[in-house]
Write an enzyme that holds these catalytic residues in place. Structure first.
Site, PDB file in Angstrom:
ATOM      1  N   LEU A   1      14.903  -6.395 -53.802  1.00  0.00           N
ATOM      2  CA  LEU A   1      14.699  -5.452 -54.866  1.00  0.00           C
ATOM      3  C   LEU A   1      13.390  -5.277 -56.189  1.00  0.00           C
ATOM      4  O   LEU A   1      13.507  -4.670 -57.273  1.00  0.00           O
ATOM      5  CB  LEU A   1      15.428  -4.505 -54.968  1.00  0.00           C
ATOM      6  CG  LEU A   1      16.447  -4.040 -53.135  1.00  0.00           C
ATOM      7  CD1 LEU A   1      16.699  -2.607 -53.357  1.00  0.00           C
ATOM      8  CD2 LEU A   1      14.976  -3.473 -52.352  1.00  0.00           C
TER       9      LEU A   1
ATOM     10  N   ALA B   1       7.346 -11.809 -52.555  1.00  0.00           N
ATOM     11  CA  ALA B   1       6.179 -12.967 -53.517  1.00  0.00           C
ATOM     12  C   ALA B   1       6.150 -12.278 -54.934  1.00  0.00           C
ATOM     13  O   ALA B   1       6.872 -11.055 -55.270  1.00  0.00           O
ATOM     14  CB  ALA B   1       4.753 -12.960 -53.334  1.00  0.00           C
TER      15      ALA B   1
ATOM     16  N   SER C   1      -3.562 -14.626 -50.772  1.00  0.00           N
ATOM     17  CA  SER C   1      -4.679 -13.271 -50.890  1.00  0.00           C
ATOM     18  C   SER C   1      -6.481 -14.061 -51.506  1.00  0.00           C
ATOM     19  O   SER C   1      -6.408 -15.001 -51.542  1.00  0.00           O
ATOM     20  CB  SER C   1      -3.944 -13.351 -52.397  1.00  0.00           C
ATOM     21  OG  SER C   1      -4.741 -13.273 -53.617  1.00  0.00           O
TER      22      SER C   1
ATOM     23  N   TYR D   1      -0.984 -17.800 -60.021  1.00  0.00           N
ATOM     24  CA  TYR D   1      -0.750 -17.219 -58.858  1.00  0.00           C
ATOM     25  C   TYR D   1      -2.032 -17.535 -57.595  1.00  0.00           C
ATOM     26  O   TYR D   1      -0.783 -17.733 -56.569  1.00  0.00           O
ATOM     27  CB  TYR D   1      -1.119 -16.054 -58.891  1.00  0.00           C
ATOM     28  CG  TYR D   1      -0.947 -14.300 -58.481  1.00  0.00           C
ATOM     29  CD1 TYR D   1       1.223 -14.028 -57.847  1.00  0.00           C
ATOM     30  CD2 TYR D   1      -2.125 -14.278 -57.120  1.00  0.00           C
ATOM     31  CE1 TYR D   1       0.323 -13.842 -56.610  1.00  0.00           C
ATOM     32  CE2 TYR D   1      -2.071 -13.514 -56.798  1.00  0.00           C
ATOM     33  CZ  TYR D   1      -0.997 -12.828 -55.412  1.00  0.00           C
ATOM     34  OH  TYR D   1      -0.938 -12.297 -54.165  1.00  0.00           O
TER      35      TYR D   1
ATOM     36  N   VAL E   1      -6.410  -1.576 -59.265  1.00  0.00           N
ATOM     37  CA  VAL E   1      -6.779  -0.489 -60.417  1.00  0.00           C
ATOM     38  C   VAL E   1      -7.085   1.132 -60.218  1.00  0.00           C
ATOM     39  O   VAL E   1      -7.090   2.267 -60.921  1.00  0.00           O
ATOM     40  CB  VAL E   1      -8.506  -0.804 -60.526  1.00  0.00           C
ATOM     41  CG1 VAL E   1      -9.330  -1.060 -59.243  1.00  0.00           C
ATOM     42  CG2 VAL E   1      -8.936  -0.920 -61.818  1.00  0.00           C
TER      43      VAL E   1
ATOM     44  N   ARG F   1     -14.847  -5.798 -56.736  1.00  0.00           N
ATOM     45  CA  ARG F   1     -13.736  -5.840 -55.373  1.00  0.00           C
ATOM     46  C   ARG F   1     -14.446  -5.771 -54.898  1.00  0.00           C
ATOM     47  O   ARG F   1     -15.231  -4.606 -54.124  1.00  0.00           O
ATOM     48  CB  ARG F   1     -12.524  -5.572 -56.391  1.00  0.00           C
ATOM     49  CG  ARG F   1     -12.201  -5.931 -57.552  1.00  0.00           C
ATOM     50  CD  ARG F   1     -12.315  -7.748 -57.663  1.00  0.00           C
ATOM     51  NE  ARG F   1     -11.678  -8.164 -58.787  1.00  0.00           N
ATOM     52  CZ  ARG F   1     -12.455  -8.611 -60.225  1.00  0.00           C
ATOM     53  NH1 ARG F   1     -14.045  -8.634 -59.627  1.00  0.00           N
ATOM     54  NH2 ARG F   1     -12.203  -9.103 -60.730  1.00  0.00           N
TER      55      ARG F   1
HETATM   56  N1  LIG Z   1      -1.605  -5.757 -53.008  1.00  0.00           N
HETATM   57  C1  LIG Z   1      -2.579  -6.315 -52.988  1.00  0.00           C
HETATM   58  O1  LIG Z   1      -3.647  -5.975 -53.316  1.00  0.00           O
HETATM   59  C2  LIG Z   1      -2.682  -7.369 -52.612  1.00  0.00           C
HETATM   60  C3  LIG Z   1      -3.841  -8.763 -52.297  1.00  0.00           C
HETATM   61  C4  LIG Z   1      -3.299  -9.888 -51.641  1.00  0.00           C
HETATM   62  C5  LIG Z   1      -1.796 -10.513 -50.750  1.00  0.00           C
HETATM   63  N2  LIG Z   1      -1.182  -9.928 -51.584  1.00  0.00           N
HETATM   64  C6  LIG Z   1       0.233 -10.187 -50.918  1.00  0.00           C
HETATM   65  O2  LIG Z   1       0.765  -9.366 -50.067  1.00  0.00           O
HETATM   66  C7  LIG Z   1       1.877  -9.296 -50.516  1.00  0.00           C
HETATM   67  C8  LIG Z   1       2.835  -8.091 -50.977  1.00  0.00           C
HETATM   68  O3  LIG Z   1       1.879  -7.503 -51.909  1.00  0.00           O
HETATM   69  P1  LIG Z   1       2.442  -6.119 -52.849  1.00  0.00           P
HETATM   70  O4  LIG Z   1       1.064  -6.348 -53.566  1.00  0.00           O
HETATM   71  O5  LIG Z   1       3.191  -5.436 -51.563  1.00  0.00           O
HETATM   72  O6  LIG Z   1       3.554  -5.847 -53.614  1.00  0.00           O
HETATM   73  P2  LIG Z   1       4.692  -5.869 -54.619  1.00  0.00           P
HETATM   74  O7  LIG Z   1       5.448  -6.816 -55.071  1.00  0.00           O
HETATM   75  O8  LIG Z   1       4.797  -4.290 -53.637  1.00  0.00           O
HETATM   76  O9  LIG Z   1       6.111  -6.505 -53.050  1.00  0.00           O
HETATM   77  C9  LIG Z   1       6.573  -7.460 -52.779  1.00  0.00           C
HETATM   78  C10 LIG Z   1       7.690  -6.950 -52.488  1.00  0.00           C
HETATM   79  O10 LIG Z   1       8.565  -8.407 -52.092  1.00  0.00           O
HETATM   80  C11 LIG Z   1       9.755  -8.300 -52.856  1.00  0.00           C
HETATM   81  N3  LIG Z   1      10.205  -9.895 -53.338  1.00  0.00           N
HETATM   82  C12 LIG Z   1       9.377 -10.012 -54.919  1.00  0.00           C
HETATM   83  N4  LIG Z   1      10.403 -11.595 -55.034  1.00  0.00           N
HETATM   84  C13 LIG Z   1      11.081 -11.863 -54.221  1.00  0.00           C
HETATM   85  C14 LIG Z   1      12.500 -12.591 -53.909  1.00  0.00           C
HETATM   86  N5  LIG Z   1      12.407 -14.019 -55.085  1.00  0.00           N
HETATM   87  N6  LIG Z   1      13.240 -12.704 -53.043  1.00  0.00           N
HETATM   88  C15 LIG Z   1      12.993 -11.513 -52.306  1.00  0.00           C
HETATM   89  N7  LIG Z   1      12.577 -10.605 -52.216  1.00  0.00           N
HETATM   90  C16 LIG Z   1      11.090 -10.160 -53.110  1.00  0.00           C
HETATM   91  C17 LIG Z   1      10.178  -7.732 -53.671  1.00  0.00           C
HETATM   92  O11 LIG Z   1      11.293  -6.827 -54.347  1.00  0.00           O
HETATM   93  C18 LIG Z   1       8.811  -6.075 -53.324  1.00  0.00           C
HETATM   94  O12 LIG Z   1       9.728  -5.655 -52.570  1.00  0.00           O
HETATM   95  C19 LIG Z   1       2.345 -10.554 -52.041  1.00  0.00           C
HETATM   96  O13 LIG Z   1       2.472 -11.439 -50.966  1.00  0.00           O
HETATM   97  C20 LIG Z   1       0.977 -10.554 -52.356  1.00  0.00           C
HETATM   98  O14 LIG Z   1       0.631 -11.573 -52.288  1.00  0.00           O
HETATM   99  C21 LIG Z   1      -0.915  -8.034 -51.882  1.00  0.00           C
END
Ligand SMILES: NC(=O)c1ccc[n+]([C@@H]2O[C@H](COP(=O)([O-])OP(=O)(O)OC[C@H]3O[C@@H](n4cnc5c(N)ncnc54)[C@H](O)[C@@H]3O)[C@@H](O)[C@H]2O)c1
Length: 311
Positions: A34, A79, A121, A146, A189, A213
């Site tokens: 969280l 992440a 990503s 990252y 964005v 993008r």
């Molecule tokens: N949002 C994007 O456009 C995008 C693009 C490419 C890749 N990603 C990847 O998708 C995944 C999800 O990203 P998102 O955008 O939903 O981000 P987000 O921050 O909403 O979700 C990440 C979740 O992981 C949890 N978290 C973070 N560190 C943690 C830890 N050490 N232990 C346990 N839980 C942990 C956070 O509380 C959160 O609920 C990630 O791996 C991210 O790298 C996202």
């Protein structure tokens, strides 16, 4: 019944993935610290899942979950996702994204999971594109910590999967947008612009706005991620396969919100690629992936969500 353990399930993308898996009748468990996610993201499904507030860097905590829940499949989304934070705090970024992933991959081996799905990503692991659209064979040369940590995570998942015989799927997401995306920090964005429009604030564009993008709607991403629980092997780009400039997003925000939103142009940011969009042919062929929500429809859904959920 197949049991699926989702890390980061209380986050933006993770919560949509969890909803999709519950709808498909999987037995779903969620690990999330969280730190950036919120349990309210899971309110629709909270009674149908198991939840552990555990940090993926904590070997004992995660092992307890593996022994209690005995997952068949792990979907690893937890992440540190902030690019700028990763440049200022590369060790903290790597602790979560590299060591956390390594911890999960090694437990997946020990507890004999069948499949491991890893969220990577497409925007970060390739670096500055040498050609467009970027396919999965494009060289990986991240230009941020990252990107480097997400790529290292990919390698660890593959190494463990090949050594210990479980299937693995790496999903390289493009720029994901949609309801529940947090507009704070370095988020997408579209979310930032819509929240600013809702507050009557001008949109801040870095550079001339002609940078491009690949924007993909979160529910399309959730669907293909749930599909990867059953099929696919190796690396897949997950995007719309379309190139959209920030200026086009500005116009779309004006159209969808119906507001006369002002724009301020500021200095371009260092370390950001100029143009990128993904070739999604492999995901189309092997995962039957089809991004169904076009950008205008997706922005409308996101705007409606912001209007009814954000004070
Ligand atoms: N949002 C994007 O456009 C995008 C693009 C490419 C890749 N990603 C990847 O998708 C995944 C999800 O990203 P998102 O955008 O939903 O981000 P987000 O921050 O909403 O979700 C990440 C979740 O992981 C949890 N978290 C973070 N560190 C943690 C830890 N050490 N232990 C346990 N839980 C942990 C956070 O509380 C959160 O609920 C990630 O791996 C991210 O790298 C996202």
């Amino acid at each position: 019944m197949t049991t699926v353990l989702v890390t980061g399930g209380a986050g933006f993308i993770g919560s949509h993935v969890v909803e999709e898996l519950v709808e498909r009748d999987y037995n779903v468990g969620v690990i999330d610290s969280l730190v950036s996610g919120d349990l309210s993201n899971l309110e629709r499904v909270i009674d149908e899942i198991e939840f552990w507030r555990v940090d993926v860097q904590d070997p004992r905590g995660v092992e307890t979950v593996f022994s209690e829940f005995e997952p068949d499949v792990v979907v690893h989304l937890a992440a540190q996702t902030n690019v700028r934070y990763s440049m200022r705090n590369p060790v903290a970024d790597a602790s979560v994204n590299v060591m956390g992933t390594l911890n999960l991959a090694s437990l997946a081996s020990r507890y004999e999971v069948e499949r491991f799905v890893y969220a990577s990503s497409g925007g970060a692991v390739y670096g500055e594109p040498q050609y467009l659209p970027v396919d999965e064979e494009h060289p990986t040369r991240p230009i941020s910590s990252y990107g480097a940590s997400k790529l290292a995570g990919e390698h660890y998942v593959r190494v463990y999967a090949e050594a210990d015989g479980f299937d693995h799927v790496i999903l390289r997401y493009a720029n994901v947008y949609g309801p529940r995306q947090d507009p704070r920090g370095e988020a997408g964005v579209i979310s930032i612009f819509l929240h600013r429009a809702a507050r009557g604030e001008p949109l801040r564009v870095f550079g001339d706005g002609e940078q491009t993008r690949d924007f993909v709607f979160v529910r399309d991403v959730a669907r293909v991620t749930a599909d990867a629980v059953e099929k696919g092997r190796g690396v897949y780009n997950i995007g719309s396969g379309r190139e959209t400039s920030v200026n086009e997003i500005v116009e779309l925000v004006r159209k969808v919100t119906g507001r006369d939103v002002k724009v301020v142009y500021e200095d371009a940011r260092a370390g950001e690629v100029r143009r990128i969009y993904l070739d999604i042919t492999r995901a189309r062929k092997e995962l039957d992936f089809e991004p169904e929500t076009d950008l205008e429809e997706g922005v409308k859904i996101t705007w409606e969500w912001i209007k009814s959920n954000v004070p």
